[in-house]
Design an enzyme around this catalytic site. Structure first.
Site, PDB file in Angstrom:
ATOM      1  N   CYS A  30       0.810  -1.213   0.000  1.00  0.00           N
ATOM      2  CA  CYS A  30       0.000   0.000   0.000  1.00  0.00           C
ATOM      3  C   CYS A  30       0.842   1.260   0.000  1.00  0.00           C
ATOM      4  CB  CYS A  30      -0.898   0.067   1.253  1.00  0.00           C
ATOM      5  SG  CYS A  30      -2.160  -1.213   1.307  1.00  0.00           S
ATOM      6  N   GLY A  57       1.127  -0.016  -4.823  1.00  0.00           N
ATOM      7  CA  GLY A  57      -0.105  -0.796  -4.866  1.00  0.00           C
ATOM      8  C   GLY A  57      -0.892  -0.503  -6.108  1.00  0.00           C
ATOM      9  N   ASN A 132      -1.051   1.216   5.551  1.00  0.00           N
ATOM     10  CA  ASN A 132       0.082   0.581   4.879  1.00  0.00           C
ATOM     11  C   ASN A 132       0.794  -0.286   5.901  1.00  0.00           C
ATOM     12  OD1 ASN A 132       2.333  -0.082   3.348  1.00  0.00           O
ATOM     13  ND2 ASN A 132       3.377   1.852   3.764  1.00  0.00           N
ATOM     14  N   GLY A 133       0.853  -1.584   5.641  1.00  0.00           N
ATOM     15  CA  GLY A 133       1.511  -2.495   6.563  1.00  0.00           C
ATOM     16  C   GLY A 133       0.742  -3.785   6.693  1.00  0.00           C
ATOM     17  N   TYR A 277      14.487  -2.156  -2.984  1.00  0.00           N
ATOM     18  CA  TYR A 277      13.560  -2.344  -4.101  1.00  0.00           C
ATOM     19  C   TYR A 277      12.270  -1.549  -4.006  1.00  0.00           C
ATOM     20  CZ  TYR A 277      10.166  -4.681  -7.149  1.00  0.00           C
ATOM     21  OH  TYR A 277       9.205  -4.934  -8.074  1.00  0.00           O
TER      22      TYR A 277
END
Length: 521
Positions: A30, A57, A132-133, A277
């Site tokens: 996300c 995402g 996010n997570g 990345y």
């Protein structure tokens, strides 16, 4: 019709599920964005912020906005540019907004799991939340929410992500207190990785877990404030970077300014794979440029695993900074040997079997006149399953490369991530699947067909980040998890679906290949 209605109650599902070109890259789950800026077009600012975070995402996107009277949520499956258009954004006036782009690590790919999630408190206040997570105590939280009657026993038509459960619990706690007070009570009970942006009709909130696994930054506009998963999103909307939101910190932003509260003591364990990345190279994490980190990894890689060759080429785009560094460290010329089609990766057109067989050629095409007759050093960010590298090496040999020496800007990925990255299962990871008496390195080299292979060491990767090793999470490389994990049956992407199905007497397939890997010797 592919856009959801301007309502939180209209699950307008896409007719056909978008299809991805098969690939082996790890995927982030996300990106979150939030803005409080009276007098600004906050919906459009959020749109451009999400556009900058699209790499985090691609399954769904959404924006919530408030004009002080009500919270309006618009979300759908698809890319940011597919979900929103000028007409939609123009119908979303307000002074505060949050946005979210999703790749699922918890819950299925359905409209209900697209974010922001919306709930109403018993006092009538609207709450929208983006996450996010990944929470490792999701099963415990879901049980608590279910016992309180906050989630339905029906699978159909209900959200099943950890974000949905968190929003339900937050709205429930805010029944007899402020949202800020409710958050300060709820946040310490969340375990795992989380960066949250949430809002009511007047206030923007942002919170980061005590370990700071995922990045979250605060920026300043002339007439307001912005929070975003990456600093690149601040740059794109014209916000000046102020600082990183600290692990264990809750921010509240409204007409009274920015208020900071601590809900937990910080124990930093930032994800090192963000540097390798996941994050954009033009972002800064923990005061360190992601691009500079990747270039330095390349320099160190040239020293750790030198190779004789005529040309250093990257696997674009994520391998490019490390390839530049490898060329600088080795003195071997850098060049472009592969061209990437930037528009391949997500399509609503069903590919034919012939097109599927083209595989990597849909994404990358060799510059034959550049690589013919050359000894190549090919630099990539990581090897996960190995399918991409195997096909790439075959393609380069067919294009006339004499030798192919592969250098990888991260150590071998051997362990699953429970904090927000969707890797292949451990059994699918090439570093776990090779059978060679000469060790992992030789086994992977043989499997992908390279003339030689070298990975950066964990020590080299950490040193390049300029972060203390004690402040980084390297679990996907080492198997050392900084946040305690629950039993196998409480982990997985479809925890809530499984609970509800069991309660209904239905059987579901489990997805605990990652969790069960932890119990293997």
């Amino acid at each position: 019709m592919t856009n959801a209605e301007l309502s939180v109650d209209s699950p307008n599902l896409l007719v056909g599920k978008p299809l991805d070109v098969p690939e082996s890259e790890p995927r982030e789950e996300c990106g979150v964005f939030g803005v409080w800026a009276p007098g600004e077009d906050v919906a459009k600012l959020t749109y451009y912020g999400l556009y900058a975070l699209q790499h985090r995402g691609q399954e769904a996107a959404g924006i919530a906005v408030s004009d002080g009277a009500q919270v309006l949520v618009f979300k759908d499956l698809g890319l940011v540019s597919q979900v929103f258009d000028e007409q939609t954004l123009g119908a979303m006036p307000g002074h505060v907004a949050i946005g979210h782009c999703r790749y699922s690590t918890s819950g299925s790919v359905i409209w209900e799991n697209a974010q922001p999630i919306f709930r109403t408190t018993t006092a009538g206040t609207g709450i929208a939340l983006g996450h996010n997570g990944n929470l490792v105590n999701f099963a415990e939280l879901a049980t608590r929410a279910r016992d309180a009657g906050l989630i339905s026993d029906r699978l159909q038509g209900n959200g099943t992500s950890d974000s949905d459960v968190v929003t339900a619990l937050l709205a429930h706690k805010a029944a007899d207190r402020t949202i800020e007070q409710a958050a300060m009570e709820l946040l310490p009970t969340l375990e795992g990785a989380f960066c949250l942006t949430f809002m009511d009709e007047h206030t923007l909130y942002a919170a980061r877990d005590p370990h700071g696994v995922r990045p979250l930054s605060l920026g300043r506009l002339d007439r307001g404030w912005v929070v975003a998963s990456e600093t690149a999103a601040l740059d794109i909307v014209g916000a000046a970077f102020v600082r990183d939101i600290e692990p264990g910190e809750l921010l509240a932003i409204d007409a009274d300014g920015v208020r900071s509260s601590r809900f937990a003591s910080p124990e930093p364990k930032g994800c090192v794979f963000e540097y390798v990345y996941l994050a954009r190279p033009d972002s800064v994490i923990g005061g360190r440029s992601v691009h500079s980190t990747r270039v330095e990894i390349g320099r160190r890689l040239a020293k750790e695993h030198p190779a004789e060759g005529d040309l250093v080429i990257p696997v674009p785009e994520s391998g490019t900074p490390a390839a530049v560094g490898f060329a600088q460290g080795s003195g071997i010329p850098y060049g472009q040997g592969l061209m990437k089609n930037a528009y391949v990766g997500r399509t609503f057109i069903q590919p034919s079997q012939t097109i599927r067989q083209l595989g990597i050629r849909l994404k990358l095409n060799p510059l034959k006149e550049v690589i013919r007759g050359k000894r190549l050093i090919v630099v990539d960010d990581s090897i996960v399953r190995g399918n991409t590298q195997r096909a790439l090496i075959r393609m380069l040999r067919e294009a006339g490369a004499l030798e192919i020496h592969v250098r990888i800007a991260s150590p071998p990925v051997r362990w699953p991530c429970f904090y927000g990255i969707d890797f292949a299962s451990p059994a699918e990871l090439i570093a776990n699947g090779v059978d060679s008496g000469d060790g992992i390195l030789e086994g992977v080299r043989q499997a992908i067909g390279a003339d030689s292979l070298g990975y950066i060491s964990i020590e080299g990767m950490v040193a390049a980040s300029e972060q203390p090793e004690s402040r980084l999470c390297t679990a996907c490389f080492t198997g050392q998890y900084p946040i305690a994990l629950p039993p196998d049956n409480a982990l997985g992407k479809h925890v809530l679906e499984g609970m509800l199905a069991s309660a209904a007497g239905q059987q579901t397939e489990t997805d605990n290949a990652n969790a069960s890997a932890l119990s293997r010797p």
